[in-house]
Enzyme design. Structure first.
Site, mmCIF file in Angstrom:
data_model
loop_
_atom_site.group_PDB
_atom_site.id
_atom_site.type_symbol
_atom_site.label_atom_id
_atom_site.label_comp_id
_atom_site.label_asym_id
_atom_site.label_seq_id
_atom_site.Cartn_x
_atom_site.Cartn_y
_atom_site.Cartn_z
ATOM 1 N N LYS A 132 0.832 -1.221 0.000
ATOM 2 C CA LYS A 132 0.000 0.000 0.000
ATOM 3 C C LYS A 132 0.862 1.266 0.000
ATOM 4 C CE LYS A 132 -2.970 -3.140 0.281
ATOM 5 N NZ LYS A 132 -4.345 -3.464 0.273
HETATM 6 C C1 LIG Z 1 -5.148 -4.567 0.829
HETATM 7 C C2 LIG Z 1 -6.599 -4.322 0.811
HETATM 8 C C3 LIG Z 1 -7.409 -4.631 1.911
HETATM 9 C C4 LIG Z 1 -6.889 -5.354 3.135
HETATM 10 O O1 LIG Z 1 -5.859 -4.706 3.762
HETATM 11 P P1 LIG Z 1 -5.013 -5.482 4.899
HETATM 12 O O2 LIG Z 1 -4.355 -4.351 5.677
HETATM 13 O O3 LIG Z 1 -4.032 -6.340 4.175
HETATM 14 O O4 LIG Z 1 -5.971 -6.252 5.730
HETATM 15 C C5 LIG Z 1 -8.745 -4.310 1.873
HETATM 16 N N1 LIG Z 1 -9.277 -3.717 0.789
HETATM 17 C C6 LIG Z 1 -8.548 -3.425 -0.305
HETATM 18 C C7 LIG Z 1 -9.208 -2.742 -1.449
HETATM 19 C C8 LIG Z 1 -7.183 -3.737 -0.330
HETATM 20 O O5 LIG Z 1 -6.463 -3.469 -1.433
#
Ligand SMILES: *Cc1c(COP(=O)(O)O)cnc(C)c1O
Length: 215
Positions: free
Chosen positions: A199
């Protein structure tokens, strides 16, 4: 050699880059390494003063009244549905164009995900198709700001207030995003962010919920 950028490389066109583009290779500099060592030396490996500082900075950054650090965005989305009282028999509207966690948390809460298709040009949930999926069991909408581009939140807020639905935003991709004059994190009832390694802002694993609701 003629470069034809119209045909994707996978279909025989020329690749647009020479080096493999690594998905999820965060920039880790000396500053991050120093903070990490400082954390180890401090003895605070669980939620401690740095987590509190992160929450305070996040409140300032988003303008939201509350920011709660969590172990992941998935945990945040699940907690959001839990505090909203969404359970078996409830329906939650979301998009099929997302990471699996968005729909999984709805199932995990015992509720039923109801998918609304996306807009062709944004890959975001199409507000024009939401109303036709609302039933007496619908409790919430989870829009996903796909690839950092915010959903049409003015329209989604109108629909939510018209039908008394909560808005839980999946902002896993959208920490920096604004929609018009609204900073993401300060638009719907609850917003969930991710700090997973792929992210925009990375803690390894991690998440944050923001809300203006004191309760
Ligand atoms: C990565 C992601 C998540 C989950 O995030 P985590 O921190 O890994 O639990 C949820 N929604 C979207 C759209 C994502 O890309």
């Amino acid at each position: 050699m003629m470069i034809n950028r119209r045909i994707p490389a996978i279909e025989g066109g020329n690749p647009i880059r020479d080096e493999f583009l690594v998905f999820g290779s965060p920039l880790i500099g000396e500053e991050e390494i120093r903070e990490m060592v400082d954390t180890l030396r401090s003895g605070w490996l669980g939620a401690g003063p740095k987590t509190q500082r992160f929450e305070a900075l996040f409140r300032d950054y988003t303008g939201a009244k509350h920011a709660v650090a969590l172990s992941s965005c998935t945990a945040g989305l699940h907690l959001a549905l839990d505090v909203l009282g969404i359970k078996q028999g409830s329906e939650v509207i979301t998009t099929p164009m997302t990471f699996a966690a968005t729909a999984n948390v709805i199932v995990h809460a015992g509720a039923t995900p109801v998918f609304v298709d996306v807009e062709r040009d944004t890959y975001n949930i199409d507000p024009k198709r939401i109303v036709e999926k609302i039933t007496p069991r619908t409790r919430a909408i989870i829009p996903v700001h796909m690839c950092g581009r915010p959903c049409k939140m003015d329209r989604i807020k109108e629909i939510a207030s018209g039908y008394n639905l909560a808005i839980v935003e999946d902002a896993a991709h959208a920490i920096e995003a604004w929609y018009r004059d609204w900073k993401v994190g300060n638009i719907g009832d609850i917003t969930a962010f991710s700090f997973y390694v792929t992210k925009n802002l990375v803690t390894g694993e991690g998440g944050m919920l923001t809300t203006n609701n004191d309760q």
